[in-house]
Enzyme design. Structure first.
Site, PDB file in Angstrom:
ATOM      1  CG  HIS A   1      40.854 -12.160 -11.054  1.00  0.00           C
ATOM      2  ND1 HIS A   1      40.826 -12.663 -12.330  1.00  0.00           N
ATOM      3  CD2 HIS A   1      40.181 -10.970 -11.116  1.00  0.00           C
ATOM      4  CE1 HIS A   1      40.188 -11.825 -13.133  1.00  0.00           C
ATOM      5  NE2 HIS A   1      39.781 -10.789 -12.403  1.00  0.00           N
TER       6      HIS A   1
ATOM      7  CE1 TYR B   1      44.550 -17.805  -9.119  1.00  0.00           C
ATOM      8  CE2 TYR B   1      43.635 -16.061 -10.482  1.00  0.00           C
ATOM      9  CZ  TYR B   1      43.572 -17.347  -9.972  1.00  0.00           C
ATOM     10  OH  TYR B   1      42.539 -18.170 -10.312  1.00  0.00           O
TER      11      TYR B   1
ATOM     12  CG  HIS C   1      46.321 -13.058 -13.978  1.00  0.00           C
ATOM     13  ND1 HIS C   1      45.558 -12.170 -13.236  1.00  0.00           N
ATOM     14  CD2 HIS C   1      45.537 -14.170 -14.122  1.00  0.00           C
ATOM     15  CE1 HIS C   1      44.387 -12.715 -12.960  1.00  0.00           C
ATOM     16  NE2 HIS C   1      44.342 -13.930 -13.479  1.00  0.00           N
TER      17      HIS C   1
END
Length: 365
Positions: free
Chosen positions: A171, A173, A168
């Protein structure tokens, strides 16, 4: 329009998906104290039974004290690992393929304003958003241990029998915080004025994950321009900047770029109809996944505010897929509402498709 393009097999790194449909990773927060339950395993099995080509799990965090911002988000280390083996076994028993999404939230907030981090918060410069400094920047030791944590989780995924791994990096993060000049003000090797400078942390994470899974398991990297802190934020303003961003990540070992947009049909740059996934494929020559309000008439940010969505035409999506602008299609809320969504699309049962209601976020149906 024929849906045949969605149901052609696709092979990457020796892994053959039976169709082009990927279950998008969606945070569910149904893992008490970070441990996935039998209900979580059954939730993923139902999507495998429904015909999803590849399931990407909800974000599951690496072994760092404050890697998550919700006590019910699953972890991917320690006592949780045998429970993830149960998830893999359930999905495989249903004939499915599955990848964990490994994650670190960085300084992104969660569980409201009263959230208490479970340890020292990791972030490149201590910011929660541009101009909002709340924490201490990561030390070299913090950076090294975080990179190693991604590598350990990747090795665990391989040992547990997962079919691929997704990182990931989107977004707003942690990895994305290093990419984003708005919150990465570092002047050492983990920051700098150029996109290539700020990509270095992500590059090292990709290398650690590649080493962890070996050469035969696909590594997927999820990226976005938009951030939860700023929907209008952009890492790359031009194709040249995007190439500067993505090329070192590709070279480090990314096999597939998962290109997150709020609406997949929106062009990435002026003067071209290509979306983010289209440009990423063109610039890197690597397979890409498109995502963003697929199969529904409302976008997902509004869903968190209670807005429902109805089924929408797939014609524009299929036309782009047939033109090979991207290779795979991630579906989120439509699969939350209906585990049989893929089978219904395949069989032409569009009259049976379900609306998405906010209540779907509240259960593991």
């Amino acid at each position: 329009m024929s849906v045949d393009a969605l149901f052609r097999p696709f092979t990457v790194k020796g892994l053959t998906l039976p169709n082009r449909i990927v279950m998008a990773p969606m945070t569910r927060s149904f893992s008490p104290n970070g441990v996935p339950t039998s209900n979580v395993a059954a939730y993923y099995r139902r999507r495998a039974e429904g015909g999803v080509g590849l399931i990407v799990t909800e974000g599951t965090v690496i072994d760092r004290p404050a890697a998550r911002n919700d006590v019910n988000v699953p972890v991917f280390h320690g006592e949780a690992l045998p429970h993830w083996k149960s998830v893999v076994d359930e999905v495989h028993a249903a004939g499915g393929l599955i990848a964990p999404q490994i994650w670190h939230v960085g300084s992104a907030r969660g569980q409201g304003a009263d959230w208490t981090p479970l340890g020292k918060v990791d972030s490149p410069s201590g910011m929660t958003a541009p101009g909002k400094t709340k924490f201490e920047p990561m030390t070299e030791e913090d950076v090294a241990d975080t990179i190693a944590g991604f590598g350990r989780s990747a090795r665990a995924a391989r040992d547990l029998g997962f079919d691929a791994v997704e990182i990931h990096g989107a977004h707003g993060y942690l990895i994305d915080q290093f990419f984003w000049g708005g919150v990465n003000a570092r002047e050492d090797r983990w920051g700098g004025p150029t996109i290539a400078d700020r990509a270095r942390f992500g590059v090292e994470v990709v290398k650690a994950v590649r080493e962890g899974v070996g050469e035969d398991i696909p590594v997927i990297l999820r990226l976005s321009q938009w951030k939860q802190q700023d929907y209008a934020a952009r890492i790359a303003e031009t194709p040249d900047q995007m190439e500067e961003w993505l090329t070192p990540l590709s070279d480090a070992g990314v096999d597939v770029f998962h290109c997150s947009q709020r609406r997949f049909w929106e062009p990435e740059f002026e003067g071209s109809d290509l979306n983010f996934a289209g440009w990423a494929k063109k610039l890197t020559n690597k397979p890409t996944i498109t995502v963003g309000s697929v199969g529904l008439d409302g976008e997902f940010i509004a869903a968190f505010g209670g807005e429902a969505s109805q089924p929408a035409s797939l014609d524009g999506l299929i036309r782009r897929l047939e033109n090979e602008e991207f290779d795979l299609v991630a579906v989120g809320r439509a699969l939350l509402a209906d585990p049989q969504w893929v089978a219904k699309i395949r069989d032409g049962r569009t009259d049976d498709l379900q609306n998405f209601e906010r209540s779907a976020l509240m259960s593991l149906s």
